[in-house]
Write a protein that holds these residues in place. Structure first.
Motif, short mmCIF file in Angstrom:
data_model
loop_
_atom_site.label_atom_id
_atom_site.label_comp_id
_atom_site.label_asym_id
_atom_site.label_seq_id
_atom_site.Cartn_x
_atom_site.Cartn_y
_atom_site.Cartn_z
N LEU B 221 -1.55 -7.71 0.49
CA LEU B 221 -1.79 -7.09 1.80
C LEU B 221 -0.62 -7.34 2.75
O LEU B 221 -0.07 -8.44 2.80
CB LEU B 221 -3.06 -7.69 2.44
CG LEU B 221 -4.39 -7.36 1.76
CD1 LEU B 221 -5.49 -8.28 2.30
CD2 LEU B 221 -4.75 -5.90 2.01
N THR B 222 -0.24 -6.31 3.51
CA THR B 222 0.72 -6.50 4.59
C THR B 222 -0.08 -6.55 5.89
O THR B 222 -1.24 -6.12 5.93
CB THR B 222 1.72 -5.32 4.65
OG1 THR B 222 0.99 -4.12 4.96
CG2 THR B 222 2.44 -5.14 3.32
N PRO B 223 0.52 -7.06 6.98
CA PRO B 223 -0.22 -7.14 8.25
C PRO B 223 -0.76 -5.78 8.70
O PRO B 223 -1.90 -5.68 9.16
CB PRO B 223 0.85 -7.67 9.23
CG PRO B 223 1.80 -8.43 8.37
CD PRO B 223 1.86 -7.70 7.06
N THR B 224 0.03 -4.72 8.56
CA THR B 224 -0.41 -3.38 8.99
C THR B 224 -1.62 -2.92 8.19
O THR B 224 -2.57 -2.34 8.73
CB THR B 224 0.74 -2.36 8.80
OG1 THR B 224 1.95 -2.95 9.24
CG2 THR B 224 0.46 -1.08 9.53
N VAL B 225 -1.58 -3.18 6.88
CA VAL B 225 -2.68 -2.79 6.00
C VAL B 225 -3.94 -3.60 6.34
O VAL B 225 -5.04 -3.05 6.44
CB VAL B 225 -2.28 -2.97 4.52
CG1 VAL B 225 -3.49 -2.93 3.61
CG2 VAL B 225 -1.25 -1.91 4.13
N THR B 226 -3.76 -4.89 6.52
CA THR B 226 -4.88 -5.76 6.88
C THR B 226 -5.57 -5.26 8.14
O THR B 226 -6.81 -5.18 8.21
CB THR B 226 -4.38 -7.21 7.12
OG1 THR B 226 -3.70 -7.65 5.95
CG2 THR B 226 -5.55 -8.14 7.42
N GLU B 227 -4.77 -4.93 9.15
CA GLU B 227 -5.30 -4.46 10.43
C GLU B 227 -6.10 -3.16 10.25
O GLU B 227 -7.20 -3.01 10.80
CB GLU B 227 -4.13 -4.24 11.40
CG GLU B 227 -4.45 -3.47 12.66
CD GLU B 227 -5.59 -4.11 13.47
OE1 GLU B 227 -5.79 -5.34 13.35
OE2 GLU B 227 -6.30 -3.36 14.19
N ALA B 228 -5.58 -2.23 9.44
CA ALA B 228 -6.27 -0.94 9.25
C ALA B 228 -7.60 -1.14 8.50
O ALA B 228 -8.61 -0.54 8.86
CB ALA B 228 -5.37 0.03 8.49
N ILE B 229 -7.59 -1.99 7.47
CA ILE B 229 -8.83 -2.24 6.72
C ILE B 229 -9.88 -2.87 7.64
O ILE B 229 -11.06 -2.50 7.62
CB ILE B 229 -8.55 -3.15 5.50
CG1 ILE B 229 -7.67 -2.40 4.47
CG2 ILE B 229 -9.85 -3.62 4.85
CD1 ILE B 229 -7.22 -3.25 3.30
N ARG B 230 -9.42 -3.79 8.48
CA ARG B 230 -10.33 -4.45 9.42
C ARG B 230 -10.90 -3.44 10.42
O ARG B 230 -12.10 -3.43 10.73
CB ARG B 230 -9.58 -5.56 10.16
CG ARG B 230 -10.49 -6.66 10.76
CD ARG B 230 -9.68 -7.75 11.44
NE ARG B 230 -8.72 -7.22 12.37
CZ ARG B 230 -9.01 -6.77 13.61
NH1 ARG B 230 -10.25 -6.82 14.04
NH2 ARG B 230 -8.06 -6.29 14.39
N ALA B 239 -12.81 0.48 3.41
CA ALA B 239 -11.42 0.82 3.08
C ALA B 239 -10.81 -0.26 2.22
O ALA B 239 -11.30 -1.38 2.14
CB ALA B 239 -10.60 1.00 4.35
N SER B 240 -9.72 0.07 1.54
CA SER B 240 -8.92 -0.92 0.85
C SER B 240 -7.49 -0.42 0.75
O SER B 240 -7.12 0.58 1.38
CB SER B 240 -9.50 -1.27 -0.53
OG SER B 240 -8.84 -2.43 -1.05
N MET B 241 -6.68 -1.13 -0.04
CA MET B 241 -5.24 -0.84 -0.13
C MET B 241 -4.94 -0.17 -1.46
O MET B 241 -5.46 -0.58 -2.50
CB MET B 241 -4.49 -2.17 -0.02
CG MET B 241 -2.98 -2.05 -0.22
SD MET B 241 -2.24 -3.72 -0.12
CE MET B 241 -0.60 -3.37 -0.77
N ALA B 242 -4.08 0.87 -1.43
CA ALA B 242 -3.67 1.53 -2.66
C ALA B 242 -2.63 0.67 -3.37
O ALA B 242 -1.66 0.24 -2.75
CB ALA B 242 -3.10 2.91 -2.36
N GLU B 246 2.14 0.66 0.66
CA GLU B 246 1.63 0.16 1.94
C GLU B 246 0.71 1.26 2.48
O GLU B 246 0.99 1.90 3.49
CB GLU B 246 2.77 -0.18 2.90
CG GLU B 246 2.28 -1.17 3.96
CD GLU B 246 3.34 -1.63 4.92
OE1 GLU B 246 4.51 -1.25 4.74
OE2 GLU B 246 2.99 -2.35 5.87
N THR B 247 -0.37 1.46 1.78
CA THR B 247 -1.28 2.58 2.01
C THR B 247 -2.71 2.08 2.10
O THR B 247 -3.12 1.25 1.30
CB THR B 247 -1.17 3.58 0.84
OG1 THR B 247 0.15 4.11 0.79
CG2 THR B 247 -2.18 4.70 0.97
N VAL B 248 -3.44 2.59 3.05
CA VAL B 248 -4.86 2.28 3.17
C VAL B 248 -5.67 3.54 2.86
O VAL B 248 -5.34 4.63 3.33
CB VAL B 248 -5.21 1.78 4.59
CG1 VAL B 248 -6.72 1.59 4.75
CG2 VAL B 248 -4.49 0.47 4.85
#
Lengths: 275, 275
Positions: B221-230, B239-242, B246-248
């Protein structure tokens, strides 16, 4: 538990087949090849106190569908619409079984996987004597080659990587059960020869040639079917007989070119799906 | 030999995976699960004196596509259009490889089966280090579960019998090769745990939960991805990460509900096909 869930299952024309009996219905089945069709079966499952099955607005008895619902331990009203003729070699019985499995799994939240549902529907067909290879083909879509009989993990599939316009004319019904309960050694021998041809050359041309040889050698051709295949051939087209029905199918515009007034559809790229 | 032939290959978002190396590229691959997408890759193959590859109107080098054409012993111009972002976890490389295999087989009349073409494209991806599981998933369509690694007849697939609207936002690229050439034991361990969960409960809810756990435990996880999933979670979505980008991705309207402006498509019922 939702109100009602629908599934679509492509039709399936078998060009040739073998019969591979086995005491385990997940290992029993057939080898062969066929075309899945964009004309197919839509199946809606609605929870109910008792199971009833309606096909094209008529109440029907369908042992494999009842077996599927029993296996899922549910009772439901199953309403189906078939865009292909019944009892004429289009896999309607397999379509209802697989469609009922997919839709019932969802509406009753049974949480089974695709392979598990295919296995249930395949086993129900085998045990009912209504089909051997339609369900696994209809679950795959495209132009399936059945290399090994049975449902996952036993059955093995490949495919012809192509697509086609398909025309068909149905002249009447043939009982799958009647043929399958008779002597089938000569069918299996002819089916194995046809399969070898298609495996070594997995093209549409090779498929329809092998299917025609199979129909001839197994004496399953009726005079009407023979005449239609000959007419398509004389018009420069390619046709064979749908196993098992008094049905002729042709690639492209084969039947139209021969002066028939066929139904037409296309090979279906996808297997059975929820709608 | 025809003028040009096109194929469509669905995109593929991997939710979680293991890495399963093997000296034989048809046995190497990965276990895991993902979503195939109606947004994918269109690939056109045209016979030519030398091989060149154009992606979204730009000349590119793509080792797996060159390997596919070499395996088929042909040279061609390959023109592809991707409806999904590049290098962001959507299986573009696998899509080009599989699409090139299908289209080249047809235009050069190579007469190979679907399984053979999948095996060539999968092997080309493995040998190029560009992917491990996309090709077999993209050949199947739907929501594939990769039970055993490799291409036919080694790889084994099941599926989640469902369909969904899928939203996605891509914040940037991650190199599949960089992650796969690093230490992957912890990835495989987390992937195996996620797979066990999805096999025991093959539903979309279970898939996305397992994917999120996997992303967390593997530190991908990157910070941007973490933030979007949250944000999606707080808005009541899933949601999750592809993997790997760096895709949600989110089911339904998860990202829209969280205030993002996502692309959206649906799970693709069919595997790769000629157009």
């Amino acid at each position: 538990m939702g109100e009602a869930v629908s599934a679509f299952v492509p039709g399936h024309i078998t060009g040739f087949f073998t019969t591979q009996p086995d005491p385990d219905p997940t290992k029993a089945g057939s080898r062969g090849a066929g075309l899945t069709l964009s004309d197919g079966v839509s199946v809606t499952v609605r929870p109910d106190d008792a199971t009833s099955i309606v096909l094209n607005d008529e109440a029907v008895e369908m042992a494999p569908v009842e077996r599927v619902l029993d296996a899922l331990e549910v009772t439901a009203t199953v309403e189906a619409t078939a865009a292909v003729p019944l009892g004429a070699g289009f896999g309607v019985s397999g379509g209802l079984s697989l469609g009922a499995a997919l839709a019932a799994n969802r509406v009753f939240e049974r949480g089974l996987s695709t392979n598990e549902l295919v296995t249930i529907a395949h086993g129900a067909e085998v045990q009912s004597g209504t089909g051997l290879g339609d369900v696994v083909a209809q679950a795959r879509g495209g132009i399936p080659i059945r290399l090994e009989p049975g449902s996952p993990p036993h059955g093995t599939l490949d495919g012809i990587p192509d697509r086609a316009r398909v025309e068909y004319v149905s002249f009447g019904e043939l009982s799958t059960a009647d043929v399958l309960t008779g002597e089938t050694d000569h069918i299996t021998q002819a089916g194995q020869t046809a399969l070898s041809r298609v495996v070594s050359e997995p093209t549409l041309g090779s498929f329809i040639y092998a299917s025609r040889e199979f129909a001839r050698e197994t004496d399953l051709l009726t005079p009407t079917v023979t005449e239609a295949i000959r007419a398509v051939s004389e018009a420069g087209g390619q046709a064979s007989m749908a196993m098992l029905g008094e049905t002729v199918f042709a690639l492209g515009t084969g039947l139209s070119d021969a002066g028939y007034d066929p139904e037409w559809c296309v090979t279906h790229p996808a297997g059975a799906t929820l709608e």
